[in-house]
Design a protein around this motif. Structure first.
Motif, PDB file in Angstrom:
ATOM      1  N   ALA A   1       1.019  -1.056  -0.219  1.00 10.74           N
ATOM      2  CA  ALA A   1       0.096   0.039  -0.218  1.00 10.74           C
ATOM      3  C   ALA A   1       0.719   1.146   0.171  1.00 10.74           C
ATOM      4  N   ALA A   2       0.913   2.049  -0.112  1.00  7.30           N
ATOM      5  CA  ALA A   2       0.843   3.525  -0.615  1.00  7.30           C
ATOM      6  C   ALA A   2       0.142   4.602  -0.771  1.00  7.30           C
ATOM      7  N   GLY A   3       0.431   5.699   0.759  1.00 18.80           N
ATOM      8  CA  GLY A   3      -0.562   6.908   0.722  1.00 18.80           C
ATOM      9  C   GLY A   3      -0.084   7.881   2.276  1.00 18.80           C
ATOM     10  N   ALA A   4      -1.112   8.772   1.906  1.00 18.93           N
ATOM     11  CA  ALA A   4      -1.177   9.623   3.343  1.00 18.93           C
ATOM     12  C   ALA A   4      -1.197   9.160   4.621  1.00 18.93           C
ATOM     13  N   GLY A   5      -0.631   8.358   5.848  1.00 18.12           N
ATOM     14  CA  GLY A   5      -0.793   7.778   7.087  1.00 18.12           C
ATOM     15  C   GLY A   5      -1.154   6.912   6.986  1.00 18.12           C
ATOM     16  N   LEU A   6      -0.952   5.811   6.707  1.00 17.19           N
ATOM     17  CA  LEU A   6      -0.909   4.733   6.609  1.00 17.19           C
ATOM     18  C   LEU A   6      -0.562   4.165   7.969  1.00 17.19           C
ATOM     19  N   THR A   7      -1.821   3.098   8.514  1.00 19.37           N
ATOM     20  CA  THR A   7      -1.089   2.582   9.460  1.00 19.37           C
ATOM     21  C   THR A   7       0.520   1.781   9.573  1.00 19.37           C
ATOM     22  N   ILE A   8       1.301   1.473  10.277  1.00 20.44           N
ATOM     23  CA  ILE A   8       1.913   0.961  10.159  1.00 20.44           C
ATOM     24  C   ILE A   8       2.053  -0.409  10.810  1.00 20.44           C
ATOM     25  N   PRO A   9       1.509  -1.515  10.373  1.00 18.42           N
ATOM     26  CA  PRO A   9       1.832  -2.877  11.181  1.00 18.42           C
ATOM     27  C   PRO A   9       3.296  -2.969  12.344  1.00 18.42           C
ATOM     28  N   GLN A  10       2.455  -3.459  13.167  1.00 14.84           N
ATOM     29  CA  GLN A  10       3.810  -3.300  14.541  1.00 14.84           C
ATOM     30  C   GLN A  10       4.570  -4.866  14.154  1.00 14.84           C
ATOM     31  N   GLY A  11       5.898  -4.472  14.342  1.00 18.19           N
ATOM     32  CA  GLY A  11       6.903  -5.443  13.507  1.00 18.19           C
ATOM     33  C   GLY A  11       7.689  -4.811  12.439  1.00 18.19           C
ATOM     34  N   ALA A  12       7.377  -4.165  11.863  1.00 20.85           N
ATOM     35  CA  ALA A  12       7.383  -3.885  10.830  1.00 20.85           C
ATOM     36  C   ALA A  12       8.478  -3.214  10.847  1.00 20.85           C
ATOM     37  N   GLU A  13       9.659  -2.955   9.657  1.00 17.86           N
ATOM     38  CA  GLU A  13      10.729  -2.862   9.403  1.00 17.86           C
ATOM     39  C   GLU A  13      10.685  -1.226   9.085  1.00 17.86           C
ATOM     40  N   VAL A  14      11.300  -0.056   9.815  1.00 20.25           N
ATOM     41  CA  VAL A  14      10.854   1.297   9.521  1.00 20.25           C
ATOM     42  C   VAL A  14      11.994   1.578   9.170  1.00 20.25           C
ATOM     43  N   ILE A  15      12.110   2.788   7.230  1.00 16.28           N
ATOM     44  CA  ILE A  15      12.987   2.828   6.947  1.00 16.28           C
ATOM     45  C   ILE A  15      12.491   4.627   6.969  1.00 16.28           C
ATOM     46  N   ASP A  16      13.145   5.312   7.465  1.00 20.27           N
ATOM     47  CA  ASP A  16      12.690   6.834   7.552  1.00 20.27           C
ATOM     48  C   ASP A  16      13.533   7.630   6.985  1.00 20.27           C
ATOM     49  N   LEU A  17      12.841   8.386   5.545  1.00 22.92           N
ATOM     50  CA  LEU A  17      13.741   8.753   5.187  1.00 22.92           C
ATOM     51  C   LEU A  17      13.421  10.711   4.805  1.00 22.92           C
ATOM     52  N   GLY A  18      12.659  10.409   6.071  1.00 22.47           N
ATOM     53  CA  GLY A  18      12.588  11.976   6.415  1.00 22.47           C
ATOM     54  C   GLY A  18      11.784  13.445   5.799  1.00 22.47           C
ATOM     55  N   ASN A  19      12.671  14.087   5.095  1.00 24.67           N
ATOM     56  CA  ASN A  19      11.807  15.088   4.492  1.00 24.67           C
ATOM     57  C   ASN A  19      11.869  14.792   2.613  1.00 24.67           C
ATOM     58  N   ARG A  20      12.908  14.004   2.648  1.00 23.79           N
ATOM     59  CA  ARG A  20      12.732  13.200   0.756  1.00 23.79           C
ATOM     60  C   ARG A  20      11.099  13.164   0.240  1.00 23.79           C
ATOM     61  N   THR A  21      11.889  13.118  -0.944  1.00 24.53           N
ATOM     62  CA  THR A  21      10.735  13.259  -1.790  1.00 24.53           C
ATOM     63  C   THR A  21      11.478  11.877  -2.444  1.00 24.53           C
ATOM     64  N   VAL A  22       9.911  10.370  -3.271  1.00 18.07           N
ATOM     65  CA  VAL A  22       9.990   9.563  -2.957  1.00 18.07           C
ATOM     66  C   VAL A  22       9.352   9.193  -4.628  1.00 18.07           C
ATOM     67  N   LEU A  23       9.414   8.831  -5.387  1.00 17.49           N
ATOM     68  CA  LEU A  23       9.243   8.108  -6.595  1.00 17.49           C
ATOM     69  C   LEU A  23       9.399   6.776  -6.966  1.00 17.49           C
ATOM     70  N   PRO A  24       8.729   6.456  -8.510  1.00 18.72           N
ATOM     71  CA  PRO A  24       8.901   5.446  -8.820  1.00 18.72           C
ATOM     72  C   PRO A  24      10.359   5.216  -8.891  1.00 18.72           C
ATOM     73  N   GLY A  25      11.182   3.780  -8.974  1.00 13.92           N
ATOM     74  CA  GLY A  25      12.492   3.648  -9.837  1.00 13.92           C
ATOM     75  C   GLY A  25      11.883   3.727 -11.064  1.00 13.92           C
ATOM     76  N   PHE A  26      13.581   4.838 -11.992  1.00 13.63           N
ATOM     77  CA  PHE A  26      13.081   5.201 -13.392  1.00 13.63           C
ATOM     78  C   PHE A  26      14.354   4.361 -14.334  1.00 13.63           C
ATOM     79  N   THR A  27      13.652   4.576 -15.259  1.00 14.93           N
ATOM     80  CA  THR A  27      13.877   3.610 -16.202  1.00 14.93           C
ATOM     81  C   THR A  27      14.432   4.257 -17.638  1.00 14.93           C
ATOM     82  N   ASP A  28      15.168   3.667 -17.843  1.00 14.38           N
ATOM     83  CA  ASP A  28      15.816   4.157 -19.141  1.00 14.38           C
ATOM     84  C   ASP A  28      15.675   3.515 -20.179  1.00 14.38           C
TER      85      ASP A  28
END
Length: 433
Positions: free
Chosen positions: A60-87
């Protein structure tokens, strides 16, 4: 099969499915927090985004999603995330023509594959999780693709054309510029006539090509041919395209000259590569047929400043400078953007450096494309051209977890895409600064 055997088979199949489901349920969930999500659909950015990843896929992806208990969290702070690029236009087993470039006639397929391993890693770390490779020597791209899939070393997901199809004496004929008494004992894409080009498509697919590329016109980095000259008849082009499509394979066409472009579009090609001498009629045809343009623009913009560094042969520099190639290419892309031709990002990496492919985004915006449209060119549009939009190109539930992150907002400053800080491909983190 008797009733007892059928019953036993059903029990085994049910058990396998249950076990697979259980294994999936036990896979670790990773939650990525970021300041902003640009999901690749063209929708407005989502603030305070969370992306949930399980295994290789996005949950899932979106604003304010509940993070499941036991999930590993990667906190990217204020960065912008995008789909991986394709050449969509690389030569990943080739080096740019600089001081360390391989000499083609003294190198082996193994040399090119090893060079490709380095380039593949650099491409991945630059945020390119998928590439379409449109030409290599001795099936080196196929060897590289298989090695990456086996996990031998890191690299982008690869779709490969192996060896481009070319007419005798045309762009792509490996014997151009050689004495008629010299024979090269290497695989060749040279084929002439309808039946021969059909057979060549079948041969390339037989040996592992999942894309087909053919040379509709001459080029600049091949000796003796003219960039504006059409190399194949419409009947030959149509035979290539029909045979590839019958086998479920997409077709790209190297095409500089305007008549060659139009003929390839009429014949049903999926993408025009470069498109140097486009006019309004050609653009209208591409729009009508749904043909993509892959402009390979940043190396055109960089040519005047860098051609000495790239060590192009004197005859190639002369061909480029006397044909009006560079200013015409820029005008053609401007025209295509203005008219609304579908564009997928491609760089011709291998002529330019592989790690600099994100400069293509900047080049598109410099030539009049909106930043969001430039991002779509290197994400969703590319996935659609590959026919893989159900798996790639956006950050949505069910798709591969190919995710990159950058500092700042690319909709305000597209150049931030040139400095990727985080790379995930299929749920595995390869870069995290």
């Amino acid at each position: 099969m008797n009733r007892r055997a059928r019953s036993f088979a059903r029990v085994v199949l049910s058990s396998l499915l249950l076990n697979a489901g259980a294994a999936r349920a036990q896979e670790k969930i990773t939650a990525i927090r970021a300041g902003k999500l640009i999901d690749g659909t063209g929708a407005a950015p989502v603030p305070s985004a969370v992306i949930l990843v399980q295994g290789k896929r996005i949950l899932a992806a979106g604003a304010g999603l509940t993070i499941p208990q036991g999930a590993e969290v990667i906190d990217l702070g204020n960065r912008t995330v995008l789909p991986g690029f394709t050449d969509m236009h690389t030569h990943i087993t080739s080096e740019d023509p600089g001081p360390r470039g391989l000499e083609r006639l003294s190198a082996t397929g193994a040399d090119f594959t090893l060079v490709g391993a380095v380039n593949a890693r650099n491409m991945l770390l630059a945020g390119f999780t998928t590439v379409r490779d449109l030409g290599a020597y001795e099936y080196a791209d196929l060897a590289l693709k298989r090695a990456i899939e086996r996990g031998l070393f890191p690299g982008p997901r690869m779709f490969v054309a192996t060896i481009p199809i070319s007419a005798t004496g045309g762009h792509g004929d490996p014997t151009n510029g050689l004495s008629p008494f010299v024979e090269l004992n290497i695989p060749s894409g040279v084929a002439n006539g309808v039946e021969a080009v059909r057979a060549k498509v079948r041969e390339l697919v037989k040996y592992g090509a999942d894309q087909i590329k053919f040379m509709a016109t001459g080029g600049t980095l091949s000796r003796g041919d003219k960039p504006t000259a059409q190399q194949y008849s419409e009947e030959e082009m149509r035979a290539i395209i029909e045979e590839a499509h019958r086998l479920g394979v997409k077709v790209a066409s190297h095409a500089h000259g305007n008549e060659g472009i139009k003929t390839a579009v009429r014949a049903g090609v999926d993408s025009i590569e470069h498109g140097i001498y486009l006019d309004e009629e050609a653009c209208q045809m591409m729009i009508r047929h749904g043909t993509y343009l892959v402009p390979t623009l940043w190396i055109v913009d960089a040519f005047d400043a860098r051609y000495k560094e790239w060590r192009l042969p004197p005859w190639a520099v002369e061909k480029i400078q006397t044909s009006g190639f560079i200013p015409t290419a820029k005008r053609s892309v401007d025209l295509a953007i203005r008219m609304g031709v579908k564009i997928a990002l491609g760089t011709d990496a291998g002529v330019g450096e592989h790690a600099l492919s994100a400069k293509e985004f900047t080049a598109y915006v410099h030539h009049g494309m909106k930043p969001m449209d430039a991002i779509l060119a290197g994400t969703l549009n590319a996935a659609r051209l590959l026919g893989r939009e159900r798996e790639l190109g956006t950050i949505e539930a069910g798709k591969f977890a190919d995710i990159v992150a950058v500092e700042g907002n690319p909709l305000e400053n597209i150049q931030v895409l040139e400095t990727v800080k985080f790379v995930m491909k299929e749920g595995q983190v390869y870069k995290r600064e």
